[in-house]
Design an enzyme around this catalytic site. Structure first.
Site, PDB file in Angstrom:
ATOM      1  N   PRO A  89      39.575  49.190  40.851  1.00 46.78           N
ATOM      2  CA  PRO A  89      39.623  48.730  42.121  1.00 46.78           C
ATOM      3  C   PRO A  89      39.919  47.168  42.552  1.00 46.78           C
ATOM      4  CG  PRO A  89      37.922  49.847  41.762  1.00 46.78           C
ATOM      5  CD  PRO A  89      38.654  49.614  40.402  1.00 46.78           C
ATOM      6  N   GLY A  93      34.670  43.057  41.992  1.00 46.12           N
ATOM      7  CA  GLY A  93      33.934  42.873  40.809  1.00 46.12           C
ATOM      8  C   GLY A  93      34.066  43.593  39.652  1.00 46.12           C
ATOM      9  N   LEU A  94      35.207  44.281  39.439  1.00 47.50           N
ATOM     10  CA  LEU A  94      35.530  44.836  38.071  1.00 47.50           C
ATOM     11  C   LEU A  94      36.575  44.210  37.158  1.00 47.50           C
ATOM     12  CD1 LEU A  94      35.197  48.424  39.430  1.00 47.50           C
ATOM     13  CD2 LEU A  94      33.359  46.937  38.352  1.00 47.50           C
ATOM     14  N   GLY A  95      36.869  42.822  37.682  1.00 46.80           N
ATOM     15  CA  GLY A  95      37.889  42.233  36.713  1.00 46.80           C
ATOM     16  C   GLY A  95      39.280  42.431  36.874  1.00 46.80           C
ATOM     17  N   SER A  96      39.586  43.144  38.338  1.00 43.38           N
ATOM     18  CA  SER A  96      41.172  43.503  38.167  1.00 43.38           C
ATOM     19  C   SER A  96      42.026  42.615  38.099  1.00 43.38           C
ATOM     20  CB  SER A  96      41.039  44.170  39.641  1.00 43.38           C
ATOM     21  OG  SER A  96      42.229  43.865  40.343  1.00 43.38           O
ATOM     22  N   SER A  97      41.839  41.309  38.789  1.00 37.95           N
ATOM     23  CA  SER A  97      42.885  40.083  38.490  1.00 37.95           C
ATOM     24  C   SER A  97      43.011  39.690  37.245  1.00 37.95           C
ATOM     25  CB  SER A  97      42.421  39.000  39.684  1.00 37.95           C
ATOM     26  OG  SER A  97      41.289  38.447  39.419  1.00 37.95           O
ATOM     27  N   ALA A  98      41.905  39.635  36.460  1.00 36.63           N
ATOM     28  CA  ALA A  98      42.019  39.151  34.924  1.00 36.63           C
ATOM     29  C   ALA A  98      42.815  40.138  34.266  1.00 36.63           C
ATOM     30  CB  ALA A  98      40.978  38.832  34.564  1.00 36.63           C
ATOM     31  N   ALA A  99      42.376  41.520  34.518  1.00 36.70           N
ATOM     32  CA  ALA A  99      43.088  42.798  33.636  1.00 36.70           C
ATOM     33  C   ALA A  99      44.557  42.698  34.037  1.00 36.70           C
ATOM     34  CB  ALA A  99      42.472  44.115  33.932  1.00 36.70           C
ATOM     35  N   ASP A 140      36.038  36.947  32.621  1.00 36.88           N
ATOM     36  CA  ASP A 140      36.798  38.063  33.038  1.00 36.88           C
ATOM     37  C   ASP A 140      38.184  38.237  32.004  1.00 36.88           C
ATOM     38  OD1 ASP A 140      35.054  38.506  35.031  1.00 36.88           O
ATOM     39  OD2 ASP A 140      36.565  38.649  36.456  1.00 36.88           O
TER      40      ASP A 140
HETATM   41  O1  PMV Z   1      35.420  38.324  40.262  1.00 30.55           O
HETATM   42  P1  PMV Z   1      34.350  38.744  39.891  1.00 30.55           P
HETATM   43  O2  PMV Z   1      33.850  39.658  40.952  1.00 30.55           O
HETATM   44  O3  PMV Z   1      34.665  39.907  38.843  1.00 30.55           O
HETATM   45  O4  PMV Z   1      33.365  37.952  39.399  1.00 30.55           O
HETATM   46  C1  PMV Z   1      33.453  37.093  38.297  1.00 30.55           C
HETATM   47  C2  PMV Z   1      32.195  36.418  37.746  1.00 30.55           C
HETATM   48  C3  PMV Z   1      31.533  35.279  38.455  1.00 30.55           C
HETATM   49  O5  PMV Z   1      30.767  34.689  37.533  1.00 30.55           O
HETATM   50  C4  PMV Z   1      31.177  35.541  39.926  1.00 30.55           C
HETATM   51  C5  PMV Z   1      32.666  34.121  38.723  1.00 30.55           C
HETATM   52  C6  PMV Z   1      33.263  33.652  37.045  1.00 30.55           C
HETATM   53  O6  PMV Z   1      34.415  33.255  36.852  1.00 30.55           O
HETATM   54  O7  PMV Z   1      32.591  33.837  36.319  1.00 30.55           O
END
Ligand code: PMV
Length: 306
Positions: A89, A93-99, A140
Site C-alpha cells: 500500500p 508507512g510500509l516502505g512502498s516508495s523505497a521498495a 527504508d
Molecule cells: O515513509 P514511512 O512512513 O515508511 O516512514 C519512514 C520512517 C521515518 O522515520 C518517519 C522517516 C525516515 O526516513 O526514517
C-alpha cells in the site's frame, strides 16, 4: 528483460527519532514490489506503474538515470523501460516508495549486467528518498535491500537481530494517506521549538530500542509488547498519531495484543499489533470492526531484494 523484487517493511521501534541519528528496529515483511527492466526503441528512461503516481515515479527515473549514466550514458539514447507492479500500500508507512526504488534499481542493474554491492543499491535508494521527502534516515531502502530484522542507526553499522521466537504482527491500515515528508517536517518544527524536551524523548527512545533488541533476542514477547506501547506513547507525544490511529491501537490492545503502535511516519497509514501465538486472527477481526481499511497478518521476510 530483467526482473527484481524488493520487500516493504514495518518499523518496530524508533521511527522519526531515527532521522535524528537514533537507532531503530525494522523488519522486512512479505508485501513486495516487483520491477521489470527492458530495453526499448523509444529513447530516454520510462518508468511505468498503474498504481504509483507520476510524482512518486520521478525520483525513481532520476536514480535509474544516475545508474545508467554511471555505466554508459549512450544507453539512455537507446531507451530503457522499467515496469513496476507493487503489492505494498502507498503512503501507508510500509516502505512502498523505497521498495519500488530498490526493485527498479536492481532490475536495471541486472539488465545492464552490473554487479552492484548491497550498499550501492541502498545509497541509490536513499537518493530517491531524498528527492521524495528531503531528510530520510535511510532505514527504508536498507531493510528493503537486506531483509530480516535489523537494528539500524544512520551512518552506523547495521546489525541483524535473530528472534528467539517468531514475532507475530498484525498490520492495520487506517486508509488515511499522508506524506512522509510533511510528517518529518512537522516533527522537525516541534524538535526546534522544544529542543530540551525533544532531546529527552530521543534518549528515551534509545533506551526503548536497546530493551526491545534484548526482548526480541530472548524471545520475551510480553516485554516487547510493553516497549511497543511505550514507543507509541512517544509517537503520540510528538504529534504523529490521531484519533483514527488511536482507535486502532486501542482496539488491538483490547483484543489481546501484547503491544500496538503507529508504524512509520504516522499521521495516517498503518499501526502494528504484536500478537501472542495463534491470537492474530482475533486481533485482525477486531481491527476490521474498529474501521481499518485493510488488515494484514505480516510474515517477516528473511531475505531482502533479489
Ligand atoms: O515513509 P514511512 O512512513 O515508511 O516512514 C519512514 C520512517 C521515518 O522515520 C518517519 C522517516 C525516515 O526516513 O526514517
Amino acid at each position: 528483460m530483467a526482473e527484481a523484487v524488493a520487500p516493504g517493511k514495518v518499523i518496530l521501534c524508533g521511527e522519526h527519532f531515527v532521522v535524528y541519528g537514533e537507532p531503530a528496529i525494522v523488519a522486512a515483511i512479505d508485501l513486495k514490489a516487483y520491477a521489470y527492466a527492458s530495453l526499448t526503441d523509444e529513447p530516454g528512461i520510462h518508468i511505468y506503474s498503474s498504481k504509483v503516481s507520476e510524482d512518486a515515479l520521478q525520483p525513481i527515473r532520476e536514480v535509474v538515470k544516475l545508474l545508467v549514466e554511471s555505466k554508459d550514458a549512450r544507453l539512455i539514447d537507446k531507451g530503457l523501460m522499467v515496469s513496476i507492479n507493487s503489492g505494498i500500500p502507498i503512503s501507508a508507512g510500509l516502505g512502498s516508495s523505497a521498495a519500488v526504488a530498490v526493485a527498479s534499481i536492481l532490475a536495471t542493474s541486472k539488465l545492464l549486467g552490473l554487479k552492484l554491492k548491497k550498499r550501492e543499491i541502498v545509497s541509490l535508494g536513499v537518493k530517491a528518498e531524498e528527492i521524495i521527502h528531503g531528510r530520510p534516515s535511510g532505514i527504508d531502502p536498507t531493510i528493503s535491500v537486506y531483509g530480516g530484522i535489523l537494528l539500524f542507526k544512520p551512518g552506523g553499522k547495521i546489525r541483524r537481530i535473530k528472534p528467539a521466537k517468531p514475532v507475530e504482527l498484525v498490520i492495520a491500515d487506517s486508509g488515511l494517506k499522508r506524506s512522509t515528508g510533511v510528517m518529518v517536517r512537522r516533527v522537525g518544527e516541534l524538535a526546534s521549538r522544544y529542543p530540551d524536551v525533544f532531546s529527552r524523548l530521543r534518549s528515551t527512545v534509545r533506551m526503548l530500542v536497546r530493551r526491545a533488541v534484548e526482548a526480541i533476542i530472548e524471545g520475551d514477547i510480553e516485554e516487547l509488547g510493553g516497549i511497543l506501547n511505550m514507543n507509541h506513547g512517544l509517537l503520540s507525544a510528538i504529534g504523529v498519531s490521531n484519533s483514527r490511529l488511536e482507535k486502532l491501537v486501542y482496539a488491538a490492545r483490547e483484543a489481546g495484543a501484547l503491544g500496538s503502535k503507529v508504524t512509520g511516519a504516522g499521521g495516517g497509514g498503518c499501526i502494528i499489533a504484536l500478537a501472542r501465538p495463534r491470537e492474530s486472527d482475533r486481533i485482525a477481526s477486531s481491527l476490521v470492526d474498529a474501521g481499518a481499511e485493510a488488515v494484514y497478518k505480516a510474515r517477516i521476510l528473511e531475505v531482502g531484494a533479489m
